[in-house]
Design a protein around this motif. Sequence first.
Motif, mmCIF file in Angstrom:
data_model
loop_
_atom_site.group_PDB
_atom_site.id
_atom_site.type_symbol
_atom_site.label_atom_id
_atom_site.label_comp_id
_atom_site.label_asym_id
_atom_site.label_seq_id
_atom_site.Cartn_x
_atom_site.Cartn_y
_atom_site.Cartn_z
ATOM 1 N N SER A 1 5.180 19.595 6.357
ATOM 2 C CA SER A 1 5.564 18.764 7.503
ATOM 3 C C SER A 1 5.352 17.282 7.205
ATOM 4 O O SER A 1 4.570 16.915 6.322
ATOM 5 C CB SER A 1 4.744 19.138 8.738
ATOM 6 O OG SER A 1 3.408 18.674 8.609
ATOM 7 N N ALA A 2 6.023 16.461 7.979
ATOM 8 C CA ALA A 2 5.872 15.007 7.839
ATOM 9 C C ALA A 2 4.444 14.581 8.177
ATOM 10 O O ALA A 2 3.879 13.695 7.527
ATOM 11 C CB ALA A 2 6.873 14.291 8.730
ATOM 12 N N ALA A 3 3.846 15.215 9.181
ATOM 13 C CA ALA A 3 2.482 14.856 9.572
ATOM 14 C C ALA A 3 1.488 15.170 8.459
ATOM 15 O O ALA A 3 0.600 14.361 8.155
ATOM 16 C CB ALA A 3 2.091 15.591 10.849
ATOM 17 N N THR A 4 1.643 16.320 7.819
ATOM 18 C CA THR A 4 0.759 16.688 6.719
ATOM 19 C C THR A 4 0.976 15.760 5.533
ATOM 20 O O THR A 4 0.025 15.325 4.887
ATOM 21 C CB THR A 4 0.976 18.161 6.312
ATOM 22 O OG1 THR A 4 0.662 18.993 7.439
ATOM 23 C CG2 THR A 4 0.098 18.558 5.145
ATOM 24 N N THR A 5 2.220 15.432 5.244
ATOM 25 C CA THR A 5 2.530 14.504 4.156
ATOM 26 C C THR A 5 1.879 13.147 4.403
ATOM 27 O O THR A 5 1.257 12.573 3.504
ATOM 28 C CB THR A 5 4.052 14.337 4.002
ATOM 29 O OG1 THR A 5 4.618 15.604 3.658
ATOM 30 C CG2 THR A 5 4.406 13.311 2.939
ATOM 31 N N LYS A 6 1.994 12.653 5.608
ATOM 32 C CA LYS A 6 1.422 11.345 5.956
ATOM 33 C C LYS A 6 -0.099 11.350 5.781
ATOM 34 O O LYS A 6 -0.668 10.431 5.191
ATOM 35 C CB LYS A 6 1.790 10.984 7.395
ATOM 36 C CG LYS A 6 1.302 9.624 7.824
ATOM 37 C CD LYS A 6 1.769 9.302 9.233
ATOM 38 C CE LYS A 6 1.259 7.932 9.652
ATOM 39 N NZ LYS A 6 1.712 7.587 11.003
ATOM 40 N N LEU A 7 -0.763 12.394 6.275
ATOM 41 C CA LEU A 7 -2.213 12.472 6.154
ATOM 42 C C LEU A 7 -2.630 12.616 4.692
ATOM 43 O O LEU A 7 -3.536 11.934 4.226
ATOM 44 C CB LEU A 7 -2.764 13.628 6.987
ATOM 45 C CG LEU A 7 -4.283 13.839 6.926
ATOM 46 C CD1 LEU A 7 -5.027 12.569 7.332
ATOM 47 C CD2 LEU A 7 -4.681 15.010 7.800
ATOM 48 N N ALA A 8 -1.958 13.503 3.964
ATOM 49 C CA ALA A 8 -2.302 13.732 2.558
ATOM 50 C C ALA A 8 -2.154 12.450 1.737
ATOM 51 O O ALA A 8 -3.055 12.096 0.974
ATOM 52 C CB ALA A 8 -1.436 14.843 1.977
ATOM 53 N N THR A 9 -1.046 11.766 1.895
ATOM 54 C CA THR A 9 -0.836 10.550 1.108
ATOM 55 C C THR A 9 -1.830 9.452 1.498
ATOM 56 O O THR A 9 -2.288 8.700 0.654
ATOM 57 C CB THR A 9 0.611 10.030 1.213
ATOM 58 O OG1 THR A 9 0.954 9.857 2.582
ATOM 59 C CG2 THR A 9 1.585 10.995 0.575
ATOM 60 N N SER A 10 -2.212 9.403 2.776
ATOM 61 C CA SER A 10 -3.199 8.411 3.203
ATOM 62 C C SER A 10 -4.574 8.683 2.591
ATOM 63 O O SER A 10 -5.391 7.780 2.454
ATOM 64 C CB SER A 10 -3.308 8.370 4.731
ATOM 65 O OG SER A 10 -4.036 9.478 5.222
ATOM 66 N N LEU A 11 -4.798 9.937 2.202
ATOM 67 C CA LEU A 11 -6.068 10.331 1.583
ATOM 68 C C LEU A 11 -6.004 10.311 0.058
ATOM 69 O O LEU A 11 -6.960 10.688 -0.614
ATOM 70 C CB LEU A 11 -6.474 11.721 2.070
ATOM 71 C CG LEU A 11 -6.836 11.824 3.554
ATOM 72 C CD1 LEU A 11 -6.977 13.277 3.975
ATOM 73 C CD2 LEU A 11 -8.103 11.044 3.849
ATOM 74 N N GLY A 12 -4.849 9.899 -0.490
ATOM 75 C CA GLY A 12 -4.719 9.791 -1.938
ATOM 76 C C GLY A 12 -4.205 11.032 -2.643
ATOM 77 O O GLY A 12 -4.290 11.141 -3.863
ATOM 78 N N ILE A 13 -3.648 11.963 -1.882
ATOM 79 C CA ILE A 13 -3.072 13.173 -2.470
ATOM 80 C C ILE A 13 -1.576 12.947 -2.628
ATOM 81 O O ILE A 13 -0.862 12.686 -1.653
ATOM 82 C CB ILE A 13 -3.327 14.408 -1.578
ATOM 83 C CG1 ILE A 13 -4.837 14.619 -1.406
ATOM 84 C CG2 ILE A 13 -2.651 15.649 -2.150
ATOM 85 C CD1 ILE A 13 -5.211 15.635 -0.355
ATOM 86 N N LYS A 14 -1.093 13.027 -3.868
ATOM 87 C CA LYS A 14 0.326 12.813 -4.149
ATOM 88 C C LYS A 14 1.112 14.059 -3.735
ATOM 89 O O LYS A 14 0.753 15.184 -4.080
ATOM 90 C CB LYS A 14 0.538 12.539 -5.633
ATOM 91 C CG LYS A 14 1.984 12.251 -5.994
ATOM 92 C CD LYS A 14 2.129 11.981 -7.499
ATOM 93 C CE LYS A 14 3.550 11.748 -7.884
ATOM 94 N NZ LYS A 14 4.399 12.920 -7.810
ATOM 95 N N ILE A 15 2.182 13.859 -3.009
ATOM 96 C CA ILE A 15 3.029 14.952 -2.555
ATOM 97 C C ILE A 15 4.301 15.011 -3.377
ATOM 98 O O ILE A 15 4.958 13.988 -3.605
ATOM 99 C CB ILE A 15 3.404 14.771 -1.062
ATOM 100 C CG1 ILE A 15 2.154 14.722 -0.188
ATOM 101 C CG2 ILE A 15 4.348 15.864 -0.594
ATOM 102 C CD1 ILE A 15 1.335 15.997 -0.181
#
Length: 88
Positions: A66-80
């Motif tokens: 999801s877009a929400a999970t992508t946004k949170l993951a990338t904000s935490l430094g996890i590359k999607i």
Amino acid sequence: MIFHLNIFTISGLIMNEKKIAAEHAVDYIEDGMMVGLGTGSTVAFMLNKLSQRVKAGLNITAVSTSAATTKLATSLGIKISMLSEIDE
């Protein structure tokens, strides 16, 4: 002895159990794995712990649902990665 639990107490207990489960799930992620990042209330707990491991050098390929999970993951430094980019 009578125990009185209100909705906030029960909700807090459930969220604590979700946090414990999510953090334990991250312990099974190994270097080089492809990891599907789900959607829902538990994923935030998982992403926080996973980001600590990624920052410590864990190398994974992460795909988000999801877009929400992508946004949170990338904000935490996890590359999607996009699913279309995955060869396997």
